[in-house]
Design an enzyme around this catalytic site. Sequence first.
Site, PDB file in Angstrom:
ATOM      1  N   TYR A   1       0.845  -1.200   0.000  1.00 32.64           N
ATOM      2  CA  TYR A   1       0.000   0.000   0.000  1.00 32.64           C
ATOM      3  C   TYR A   1       0.874   1.241   0.000  1.00 32.64           C
ATOM      4  CZ  TYR A   1      -4.980  -0.703   0.118  1.00 32.64           C
ATOM      5  OH  TYR A   1      -6.255  -0.927  -0.257  1.00 32.64           O
TER       6      TYR A   1
ATOM      7  N   ARG B   1      -1.911  -2.689 -18.166  1.00 35.00           N
ATOM      8  CA  ARG B   1      -3.197  -1.991 -18.121  1.00 35.00           C
ATOM      9  C   ARG B   1      -3.132  -0.909 -17.060  1.00 35.00           C
ATOM     10  NH1 ARG B   1      -7.285  -4.694 -21.171  1.00 35.00           N
ATOM     11  NH2 ARG B   1      -8.567  -2.956 -20.472  1.00 35.00           N
TER      12      ARG B   1
END
Length: 417
Positions: free
Chosen positions: A52, A233
Amino acid sequence: MINALEQYDPQIFELIRQESARQSGSIRLIPSENYVSKAVMLASGSCLTNKYAEGYPGKRYYEGQQVTDLIERLAQERATKLFKADHANVQPYSGSVANLAAYSALIKPGDTIMGMSLSHGGHLTHGWKVSLTSKFFNSVPYPVNTDTGLLDFNMIEDLAKQHKPKIIVSGATAYPREIDFEIFEQIAKKVGAYLVSDIAHIAGLVVAGLHKSPVPYADVVSTTTHKTLRGPRGGMLLCKEEHTSKVDKAVFPGLQGGPHMHTMTAIAVAMAEANTPEFVAYATQVVKNAKILAAKLMEYGFTLVTGGTDNHLILIDLRSKDIPGKKMAKALDRARIVTNYNTIPGDSAPPMNPNGVRIGTPAITTRGMKEPEMEQIADFINTVAENIDNESIIEKVGKDVLLLCSQFPVPEHFIKQ
Ligand code: DSN
């Protein structure tokens, strides 16, 4: 890694194997798709997926950012250098989020935006009626000239003067010609609008110098990273220095939480790959291939929107062949040629069964296909069109496609076929 997957989840392993075989055993002509390198694939599947990193380098909300800060700075540096931009935000999860972030950085809900109509080649997030971008903002879409298929700058300027948009969006998903971002800037200036340019489709051509860059003209440039740019992507925003803080705040905390660090890492790899002479040669061949494919299709009597292409994509108007777009795309798919049905400008048919098929050359060029293969592919497409209801001929084309594919291996096969 792939062996571990085979051991721990054979069901998913098998599905990945099937998809890998499908990608390898078909001619992929969807102009927004490509094949990434092994390096991009490895970075994308790396341990960065475990981390994170809400915030930006040096200003995070979690500890343990010794490496992530370095990666994000590197990705930003590579992107700004590649696109010659003042600032890059490499956190957007996709092009759609990037577009929404660009708008929310510059204007307020309820303000007017003007983007290309979806049915004329724009994108959902350019303010199309079913997109949140038309609910948050007042959207006034502009069409192309339905006779020529081309952008009509007089019409766009008239519409802009009439509706006084706060943002004009330049960019497309199904426009086969070069977009003049300088004229868009002039129109935006005349009406006091910001210019946002969405170069998701053409980013690879822009960095290779084959399409004019919007960076000197647009307030914010939005792109995906996986089409002609050949990365993972993802999405990205480039902007002028003065918009840096607004753009960063719009992405985080405005729209997103923690960035996908594995994707950002792979974007950094792709930016390095795109900054090479090999990439310029690749992008040059993408355009050459599209032009040859377009010329051959026209020789076979296909009508192309705008009469050809300047970039990586071709929009076929099937009305002269009297074949609905969906029927054609499905028949091509059975022949292992993967395309998508698409509206053509001014299409009277519904988007679920429009009169067009959209094709492009980024993926097949990555496999090394060149002019002779474009002639073969045009021949395959024509044979399918001429025999649209003849399954045995379509099956025969599929076998010929498989043979051609076997001569042009996909860059990296993780999985034995
Ligand atoms: N869906 C993409 C395309 O195929 O053009 C745009 O987001």
